[in-house]
Design a protein around this motif. Structure first.
Motif, PDB file in Angstrom:
ATOM      1  N   PHE A   1       3.314   9.891   2.090  1.00  0.00           N
ATOM      2  CA  PHE A   1       4.058   9.049   1.125  1.00  0.00           C
ATOM      3  C   PHE A   1       4.115   7.491   1.572  1.00  0.00           C
ATOM      4  O   PHE A   1       3.487   6.551   1.199  1.00  0.00           O
ATOM      5  CB  PHE A   1       5.175   9.609   0.662  1.00  0.00           C
ATOM      6  N   ALA A   2       4.235   7.672   2.769  1.00  0.00           N
ATOM      7  CA  ALA A   2       4.313   5.855   3.615  1.00  0.00           C
ATOM      8  C   ALA A   2       3.091   5.566   3.501  1.00  0.00           C
ATOM      9  O   ALA A   2       2.827   4.132   3.090  1.00  0.00           O
ATOM     10  CB  ALA A   2       5.159   5.933   4.825  1.00  0.00           C
ATOM     11  N   THR A   3       2.073   6.243   3.950  1.00  0.00           N
ATOM     12  CA  THR A   3       0.644   5.655   3.903  1.00  0.00           C
ATOM     13  C   THR A   3       0.289   5.397   2.642  1.00  0.00           C
ATOM     14  O   THR A   3      -0.610   4.226   2.359  1.00  0.00           O
ATOM     15  CB  THR A   3      -0.360   6.921   4.702  1.00  0.00           C
ATOM     16  N   SER A   4       0.457   6.107   1.468  1.00  0.00           N
ATOM     17  CA  SER A   4       0.075   5.845   0.193  1.00  0.00           C
ATOM     18  C   SER A   4       0.850   4.726  -0.294  1.00  0.00           C
ATOM     19  O   SER A   4       0.201   3.616  -0.940  1.00  0.00           O
ATOM     20  CB  SER A   4       0.526   7.098  -0.793  1.00  0.00           C
ATOM     21  N   LEU A   5       1.892   4.340  -0.025  1.00  0.00           N
ATOM     22  CA  LEU A   5       2.963   3.146  -0.378  1.00  0.00           C
ATOM     23  C   LEU A   5       2.372   1.789   0.361  1.00  0.00           C
ATOM     24  O   LEU A   5       1.875   1.027  -0.372  1.00  0.00           O
ATOM     25  CB  LEU A   5       4.214   3.443  -0.225  1.00  0.00           C
ATOM     26  N   ILE A   6       1.837   1.973   1.648  1.00  0.00           N
ATOM     27  CA  ILE A   6       1.316   0.900   2.071  1.00  0.00           C
ATOM     28  C   ILE A   6       0.079   0.729   1.604  1.00  0.00           C
ATOM     29  O   ILE A   6      -0.319  -0.686   1.425  1.00  0.00           O
ATOM     30  CB  ILE A   6       1.304   1.062   3.727  1.00  0.00           C
ATOM     31  N   LEU A   7      -0.879   1.580   1.235  1.00  0.00           N
ATOM     32  CA  LEU A   7      -2.233   1.101   0.629  1.00  0.00           C
ATOM     33  C   LEU A   7      -1.850   0.489  -0.652  1.00  0.00           C
ATOM     34  O   LEU A   7      -2.761  -0.342  -0.893  1.00  0.00           O
ATOM     35  CB  LEU A   7      -2.992   2.501   0.706  1.00  0.00           C
ATOM     36  N   SER A   8      -1.225   1.045  -1.101  1.00  0.00           N
ATOM     37  CA  SER A   8      -0.740   0.579  -2.659  1.00  0.00           C
ATOM     38  C   SER A   8      -0.557  -1.043  -2.551  1.00  0.00           C
ATOM     39  O   SER A   8      -0.785  -2.062  -3.389  1.00  0.00           O
ATOM     40  CB  SER A   8       0.145   1.118  -3.234  1.00  0.00           C
ATOM     41  N   GLN A   9       0.279  -1.102  -1.546  1.00  0.00           N
ATOM     42  CA  GLN A   9       1.019  -2.736  -1.457  1.00  0.00           C
ATOM     43  C   GLN A   9      -0.073  -3.611  -1.095  1.00  0.00           C
ATOM     44  O   GLN A   9      -0.262  -4.796  -1.562  1.00  0.00           O
ATOM     45  CB  GLN A   9       2.022  -2.613  -0.391  1.00  0.00           C
ATOM     46  N   TYR A  10      -1.091  -3.323  -0.087  1.00  0.00           N
ATOM     47  CA  TYR A  10      -2.180  -4.018   0.075  1.00  0.00           C
ATOM     48  C   TYR A  10      -3.068  -4.288  -1.130  1.00  0.00           C
ATOM     49  O   TYR A  10      -3.504  -5.307  -1.260  1.00  0.00           O
ATOM     50  CB  TYR A  10      -2.915  -3.204   1.387  1.00  0.00           C
ATOM     51  N   ARG A  11      -3.395  -3.421  -1.649  1.00  0.00           N
ATOM     52  CA  ARG A  11      -4.169  -3.370  -3.021  1.00  0.00           C
ATOM     53  C   ARG A  11      -3.443  -4.368  -3.716  1.00  0.00           C
ATOM     54  O   ARG A  11      -4.177  -5.310  -4.334  1.00  0.00           O
ATOM     55  CB  ARG A  11      -4.419  -2.045  -3.518  1.00  0.00           C
ATOM     56  N   MET A  12      -2.192  -4.393  -4.069  1.00  0.00           N
ATOM     57  CA  MET A  12      -1.464  -5.279  -5.008  1.00  0.00           C
ATOM     58  C   MET A  12      -1.821  -6.670  -4.511  1.00  0.00           C
ATOM     59  O   MET A  12      -1.873  -7.525  -5.265  1.00  0.00           O
ATOM     60  CB  MET A  12      -0.009  -4.778  -5.211  1.00  0.00           C
ATOM     61  N   GLU A  13      -1.398  -6.827  -3.212  1.00  0.00           N
ATOM     62  CA  GLU A  13      -1.416  -8.226  -2.562  1.00  0.00           C
ATOM     63  C   GLU A  13      -2.726  -8.747  -2.816  1.00  0.00           C
ATOM     64  O   GLU A  13      -3.182  -9.913  -2.922  1.00  0.00           O
ATOM     65  CB  GLU A  13      -0.986  -8.076  -1.218  1.00  0.00           C
ATOM     66  N   ALA A  14      -3.860  -8.034  -2.431  1.00  0.00           N
ATOM     67  CA  ALA A  14      -5.357  -8.419  -2.597  1.00  0.00           C
ATOM     68  C   ALA A  14      -5.452  -9.088  -4.002  1.00  0.00           C
ATOM     69  O   ALA A  14      -6.161  -9.987  -4.036  1.00  0.00           O
ATOM     70  CB  ALA A  14      -6.046  -7.343  -2.217  1.00  0.00           C
ATOM     71  N   LEU A  15      -5.159  -8.227  -4.834  1.00  0.00           N
ATOM     72  CA  LEU A  15      -5.271  -8.732  -6.398  1.00  0.00           C
ATOM     73  C   LEU A  15      -4.462  -9.767  -6.914  1.00  0.00           C
ATOM     74  O   LEU A  15      -4.892 -10.709  -7.519  1.00  0.00           O
ATOM     75  CB  LEU A  15      -4.977  -7.502  -7.431  1.00  0.00           C
ATOM     76  N   GLN A  16      -3.380 -10.044  -5.939  1.00  0.00           N
ATOM     77  CA  GLN A  16      -2.512 -11.245  -6.303  1.00  0.00           C
ATOM     78  C   GLN A  16      -2.943 -12.494  -5.738  1.00  0.00           C
ATOM     79  O   GLN A  16      -2.659 -13.610  -6.085  1.00  0.00           O
ATOM     80  CB  GLN A  16      -0.964 -11.109  -5.984  1.00  0.00           C
ATOM     81  N   PHE A  17      -3.400 -12.367  -4.530  1.00  0.00           N
ATOM     82  CA  PHE A  17      -3.571 -13.420  -3.693  1.00  0.00           C
ATOM     83  C   PHE A  17      -4.917 -13.624  -3.107  1.00  0.00           C
ATOM     84  O   PHE A  17      -5.014 -14.775  -2.489  1.00  0.00           O
ATOM     85  CB  PHE A  17      -2.563 -13.388  -2.200  1.00  0.00           C
ATOM     86  N   GLU A  18      -5.908 -12.788  -3.149  1.00  0.00           N
ATOM     87  CA  GLU A  18      -7.215 -13.142  -2.670  1.00  0.00           C
ATOM     88  C   GLU A  18      -8.165 -13.181  -3.966  1.00  0.00           C
ATOM     89  O   GLU A  18      -7.847 -12.884  -4.946  1.00  0.00           O
ATOM     90  CB  GLU A  18      -7.853 -11.787  -1.914  1.00  0.00           C
ATOM     91  N   THR A  19      -9.234 -14.274  -3.670  1.00  0.00           N
ATOM     92  CA  THR A  19     -10.130 -14.513  -4.722  1.00  0.00           C
ATOM     93  C   THR A  19     -11.149 -13.323  -4.833  1.00  0.00           C
ATOM     94  O   THR A  19     -11.041 -12.380  -3.888  1.00  0.00           O
ATOM     95  CB  THR A  19     -10.981 -15.808  -4.219  1.00  0.00           C
TER      96      THR A  19
END
Length: 188
Positions: free
Chosen positions: A127-145
């Motif tokens: 679950f920790a791994t899944s949450l971390i990957l989800s956070q990375y994905r959200m940050e990418a969509l928010q902050f990366e071109t």
């Protein structure tokens, strides 16, 4: 199941006895391209290990399919909200290749977690791994071109680029097919 055992041990090293208990509770399912592993509004009662093949995890918004995630050989996936809340899933998991899937039933995992501390630690690590990957994905969509997201995908997950249809990749990156085509032309 050496690949499955290695993947489990990459999350948390299980003693052989604990792994054997875990393995006894699993089922294996073979699905064809376009088959559904989890259909819309079904309840997610498993964590899925993609032994071989590829699936996409998506939802439908305003009649459009939005790709949330891909899972392929030696990766896990599931519908988090449906799994924890035991409610119908808005996410759909569909094979985009012929696939062999190992199903880890929630009820079995919970029972084993109650009696085996090692399996409980593995479960938490999943679950920790899944949450971390989800956070990375959200940050990418928010902050990366879009360009940065595509470059990161090429660097970190080239299998997706090799194996998934471009329309699904564009949706996953949060861009149109045309924008993806322009980015690919700039890089090639």
């Amino acid at each position: 199941m050496p690949a499955f055992k290695n993947r489990i041990n990459s999350l948390y090293t299980l003693p052989d006895e604990a792994f054997d208990k875990l393995e006894e509770s699993t089922q294996t399912k073979t699905l064809k391209n376009n088959d559904f592993l989890l259909d819309y509004h079904s309840i997610c009662r498993h964590i899925y290990y993609i032994k071989k093949g590829m699936v996409r995890i998506y939802y439908i918004k305003d009649g459009r399919e939005i790709t949330e995630w891909f899972a392929y050989d030696d990766n896990f996936c599931f519908s988090i909200i449906s799994y924890f809340n035991e409610e119908p899933s808005n996410l759909i998991i569909q094979c985009i290749e012929d696939s062999e899937i190992i199903l880890l039933p929630k009820k079995s995992l919970e029972k084993l977690s109650d009696i085996d501390l090692n399996i409980s630690k593995l479960y938490r690590s999943m679950f920790a791994t899944s949450l971390i990957l989800s956070q990375y994905r959200m940050e990418a969509l928010q902050f990366e071109t879009a360009f940065q997201r595509y470059e990161k995908l090429m660097a970190n997950d080239p299998e997706i680029i090799k194996r998934a249809p471009l329309k699904y990749i564009a949706s996953y990156l949060g861009i149109t097919f045309e924008t993806l085509s322009r980015i690919r032309n700039q890089l090639h």
